[in-house]
Design a protein around this motif. Structure first.
Motif, mmCIF file in Angstrom:
data_model
loop_
_atom_site.group_PDB
_atom_site.id
_atom_site.type_symbol
_atom_site.label_atom_id
_atom_site.label_comp_id
_atom_site.label_asym_id
_atom_site.label_seq_id
_atom_site.Cartn_x
_atom_site.Cartn_y
_atom_site.Cartn_z
ATOM 1 N N THR A 178 0.838 -1.215 0.000
ATOM 2 C CA THR A 178 0.000 0.000 0.000
ATOM 3 C C THR A 178 0.862 1.250 0.000
ATOM 4 N N ALA A 179 1.909 1.244 0.815
ATOM 5 C CA ALA A 179 2.799 2.412 0.884
ATOM 6 C C ALA A 179 3.458 2.664 -0.478
ATOM 7 N N TYR A 180 3.888 1.569 -1.129
ATOM 8 C CA TYR A 180 4.530 1.712 -2.440
ATOM 9 C C TYR A 180 3.548 2.263 -3.474
ATOM 10 N N LEU A 181 2.356 1.716 -3.497
ATOM 11 C CA LEU A 181 1.361 2.151 -4.485
ATOM 12 C C LEU A 181 0.931 3.596 -4.242
ATOM 13 N N GLN A 182 0.860 3.976 -2.966
ATOM 14 C CA GLN A 182 0.528 5.377 -2.662
ATOM 15 C C GLN A 182 1.551 6.319 -3.283
ATOM 16 N N MET A 183 2.822 5.999 -3.090
ATOM 17 C CA MET A 183 3.873 6.864 -3.636
ATOM 18 C C MET A 183 3.851 6.842 -5.170
ATOM 19 N N LEU A 184 3.519 5.686 -5.738
ATOM 20 C CA LEU A 184 3.414 5.574 -7.195
ATOM 21 C C LEU A 184 2.342 6.520 -7.722
#
Length: 877
Positions: free
Chosen positions: A374-380
């Motif tokens: 989730t953290a990665y996708l948010q930054m994406l």
């Protein structure tokens, strides 16, 4: 020590020249100029000389010496301790063992253009000097064994500032490059200090007695004595010795690691040239230290898993983003393999934009690590690099984690900061059951179709959906009402009907989204919304009546549907009073004149619902009088049949004949009606008597008494007609005889002209005069004025021409065979048609002779006689 200056080129071929007679003590080679400054002695005693050499120019094979001057502060001979020259050749500073500093300002290569003065005086030997140029500001750092000062040379009077109260030894100071902000480095035995021109900066605790300090390409080079156990050196001797060793350490201050460390025996100096470091030892050897390339450095750090250090190193070497991204990926892989998923995802986040997101996503798809994903996708998404699949995955992560707060934060970003595909987000939220969030997104980003689909199909908030449609621009409101109108009509019929009324008359969004003037002429076609009311006849009736009242030019379909609706209500109504009211409403609508173009459709509707008055009205409007009569015949309304014949018999004569046939077929006693019909037939002579008799012969109840009066009257009329015809024949015969006698008389007897007055001017006749056989006489001048032909009487000529025109017309018509056949076929009385054509002379061969030439034959005379006969006959009639 023998006064020579040596040159060592890259080929390592030594060369030298004699610079001083005794010894050389100091050298300073400028980096940007081929200028070498040296200090040495030409005679015994303390008498140092400064010489400036131009290496590009030659003097007898040796470099050209452009300037020589003594290095003495005032008149006190003292030993030179250090030397520095500014790169712009305008400043040179010389430090002395007695604490003095001499500054030469101006062109240092010439005596004439420079000025020398004592800049600094003190009681401690000067151990280091360095110029610092920042923009247009020039500073000079002066370090002694006990203090550090900075002088501002770009200001008059050279103000100075004491930076610290401790100093350093000879060759233990240097100036860093711009990577360390051109700070002045001072190496004490315990620490290494960095100074700005106006304050002290950071310090580093490097132990050991410092012997030499240099700065090279971001590295701090320190040669120090150290009695502790030192790393084994590839340069030191193999035999074990207890003597002090010199340790050469190369520090990377920016990335905070030791880039190189080794032990040497008695280092003379460390020199930087040709991209390498050269270590000159007392035993006459030169050792070269070559810096590894960036990739090799990074690989060494990778092998030791020093990824943070590798990252800092790459940044300091200005590695491109692709290179940095690869380091972050390897660091992330390392942390992932160690099980540090939180740390790994932070490194993977730093690869966004370079590393394919699927590489990271596959690693973290496990449910236990979904928060990292989730953290990665948010930054994406924040970097606007996510596609629709990434948005779907992120929203699914939120819903799996049941993290409503994060989900709201994600979807409620301001419109300018939206980093995801809104439509995809709406689909995912709807599928996951987060209807309120999906509706919020759809409304905020004006995805009207999705908003209405969720409200109507999932939330089933029909009232809110209808209110939302009322706020949309006209085109979108119209299309959505066509799409969802049936659903809304089923659940909120009254409100839906009201919105449709507004939409089809004078629509304006309730939210005021459209400015003034944008709605002019925007009215929906009311006919297109009729299917919306499929199972709501009451609302449909109200809608259609409203449209016909406020918009007289409503489409024809509106009136057609309203008529059908009123007829249906009328047909199914049981209450007589209401039924009468509905009857009047339907008839009024029919009489409104809106059904002229769809006459057949209106007629079919009335016939389907057995709406008698409507059918008759439409028959009358369409001049279908026979259908009106047939309608009454079918209903056996005898009086109505007679009334129809009386009303429309003049326009369509065959009605009486059809009425007679109708009554003739009836076995009932219809003598009264037959008599009435026969009376009209007789008065208007519509049928031959024989046909009347044949028609009534099929009726068993119609006796001779029924037509007795008709036949008697008819026979009497025919008798009277025969008498009149015989009288007329007798008259025509007598007239013909008279004319023949008159013609014979004209031929055989002389004509006496006894007229005394002119037939034109009525004045008394005077000679010359003109006389005609017809009996008219004229003055010659009157005749010439009014006559059109010399051979015709002006008075008789109009009448004669009429007769001639009649004869010509008969001639033209007698060959009209097709017309004759058509009239003969269509006429009820064929004999009268034949008689008419006989009368026109169609069946006679007639030759007209207007002028009789001399020598005429008997045939031509007879033809002329016939012409005269015709003229006189016309005149007598």
């Amino acid at each position: 020590m023998e006064g020579q200056i040596w040159f060592l080129p890259r080929s390592l071929q030594l060369s030298s020249f004699q610079a001083y007679k005794l010894r050389v003590t100091h050298l300073y080679q400028l980096k940007q100029h081929s200028i070498l400054v040296s200090i040495g002695e030409d005679e015994e005693g303390i008498n140092p000389l400064v010489k400036v050499w131009n290496l590009e120019k030659r003097d007898g094979g040796n470099p050209l010496c452009t300037r020589i001057f003594p290095a003495i502060p005032g008149n006190k001979p003292t030993v030179v301790s250090c030397l520095t020259v500014h790169e712009n050749l305008n400043f040179m500073a010389i430090g002395f063992a007695d604490g003095s500093v001499v500054l030469t300002k101006g062109d240092i290569t010439r005596d004439r253009h420079s000025k020398t003065q004592i800049l600094h005086e003190g009681s401690y030997p000067v151990t280091g000097l360095a110029f610092r140029q920042s923009g247009k500001t020039t500073h000079l750092f002066v370090v002694t064994t006990e203090n550090i000062q900075s002088y501002m040379l770009s200001v008059k009077d050279y103000p100075h500032l004491e930076l610290d109260t401790h100093g350093c030894g000879l060759r233990c100071s240097s100036l860093s490059d711009p990577s360390q902000d051109l700070q002045f480095i001072v190496a004490g035995n315990e620490c290494v200090y960095l100074y700005q021109p106006d304050e002290r900066g950071p310090c580093f605790a490097f132990e050991g007695q410092k012997l030499i300090v240099h700065w090279y390409r971001g590295y701090l080079i320190i040669v120090s004595k150290d009695r502790k156990t030192s790393p084994k050196s590839e340069f030191a001797g193999n035999e074990a010795q207890n003597s002090d060793k010199q340790v050469l350490n190369i520090y990377d201050l920016c990335n905070k690691f030791i880039a190189y460390s080794s032990i040497f025996d008695d280092i003379v100096d460390v020199l930087a040239e040709w991209g390498s470091l050269y270590v000159l030892t007392r035993d006459g050897k030169i050792h070269v230290l070559q810096e590894k390339d960036t990739q090799t450095k990074l690989e060494m750090l990778f092998r030791k898993n020093l990824f943070e250090m590798a990252i800092n190193l790459a940044k300091s070497h200005h590695l491109d983003s692709d290179g940095l991204s690869e380091i972050f990926r390897q660091y992330g892989d390392h942390l992932y393999n160690k099980g540090n998923h939180d740390g790994a995802i932070q490194q993977y986040i730093r690869t966004i934009g370079k590393l394919e997101p699927s590489y990271v996503i596959r690693k973290f798809l496990d449910a236990q690590r979904i928060h990292n994903l989730t953290a990665y996708l948010q930054m994406l998404h924040l970097q606007s690099l996510a596609n629709a699949d990434h948005t779907t995955l992120l929203l699914n992560c939120y819903t799996k984690l049941k993290d409503s707060s994060k989900l709201e934060e994600f979807i409620k970003t301001s419109e300018s900061e939206v980093h995801f595909d809104v439509e995809t987000a709406i689909k995912v939220l709807r599928q996951a059951g987060y209807y309120s969030h999906a509706v919020y997104l759809a409304e905020k980003h004006e995805h009207h179709e999705w908003y209405l689909k969720i409200q109507l199909e999932d939330i089933k908030n029909y009232q809110e959906a209808l209110h939302y449609i009322g706020k949309l621009p006209f085109e979108q409101a119209e299309s959505n009402m066509k799409r969802y109108g049936k659903i809304l009509m089923h659940h909120v019929p009254n409100e839906t009907t009201e919105l449709l009324k507004i939409l089809c008359t004078d629509y304006s969004p309730s939210g005021g989204n459209e400015g003034p003037g944008m709605l002019e002429g925007k009215k929906a076609n009311s006919e297109e919304f009729i299917p919306v009311f499929a199972n709501n006849s009451r609302e449909l009736k109200a809608f259609l009546e409203h449209m016909t009242e406020v918009q007289a030019d409503s489409p024809q379909g509106v009136y057609d549907t309203l008529l059908e609706l009123r007829l249906q209500n009328w047909a199914h109504e049981q209450d007589e009073q209401i039924k009468e009211k509905l009857h009047n409403e339907a008839l009024t609508l029919l009489k409104s004149g809106r059904f002229k173009t769809v006459f057949d459709k209106a007629l079919v509707l009335c016939q389907m619902h057995n709406f008698k008055d409507g059918v008759l009205y439409l028959y009358e409007q369409g001049k279908l009088f026979q259908q009106i009569m047939h309608y009454h015949m079918q209903n056996e309304q005898y009086k109505k049949v007679i009334e129809v014949c009386e009303l429309y018999g003049d326009q369509e004569a065959c009605l009486w004949e059809q009425a007679l046939s109708y009554f003739a077929r009836k076995e009932e006693n219809c003598k009264e009606y037959i008599a009435a019909v026969l009376k009209h037939i007789e008065n208007k002579n519509l049928m031959p008597p024989l046909l009347v008799v044949q028609t009534l012969a099929h009726n068993s109840t119609a006796t001779l008494s029924v037509i007795k009066d008709y036949l008697v009257n008819k026979l009497q009329k025919q008798s009277r007609q025969i008498e009149q015809d015989e009288q007329r024949i007798q008259k025509y015969r007598e007239e013909t005889t008279r004319i023949r006698l008159e013609i014979e008389e004209l031929k055989a007897s002389p004509k006496i002209f006894q007229k005394t007055k002119c037939s034109i001017c009525t004045s008394a006749l005077e000679l010359p005069s003109v006389h005609f056989l017809c009996g008219h006489s004229f003055h010659q001048h009157c005749f010439e004025s009014y006559s059109e032909s010399d051979s015709e009487c002006p008075t008789c000529m109009p009448e004669n021409r009429k007769v001639m025109d009649m004869i010509r017309a008969q001639e033209q018509k007698r060959d009209l065979h097709d017309q004759f056949q058509h009239q003969l076929k269509c006429s009820n009385d064929g004999f009268s048609v034949v008689a008419d054509y006989f009368g026109r002379g169609v069946f006679n061969k007639l030759t007209l002779i207007t002028d009789l030439p001399s020598g005429k034959t008997a045939t031509t005379i007879e033809a002329g006689l016939q012409r005269e006969l015709l003229i006189h006959t016309k005149r007598s009639t």
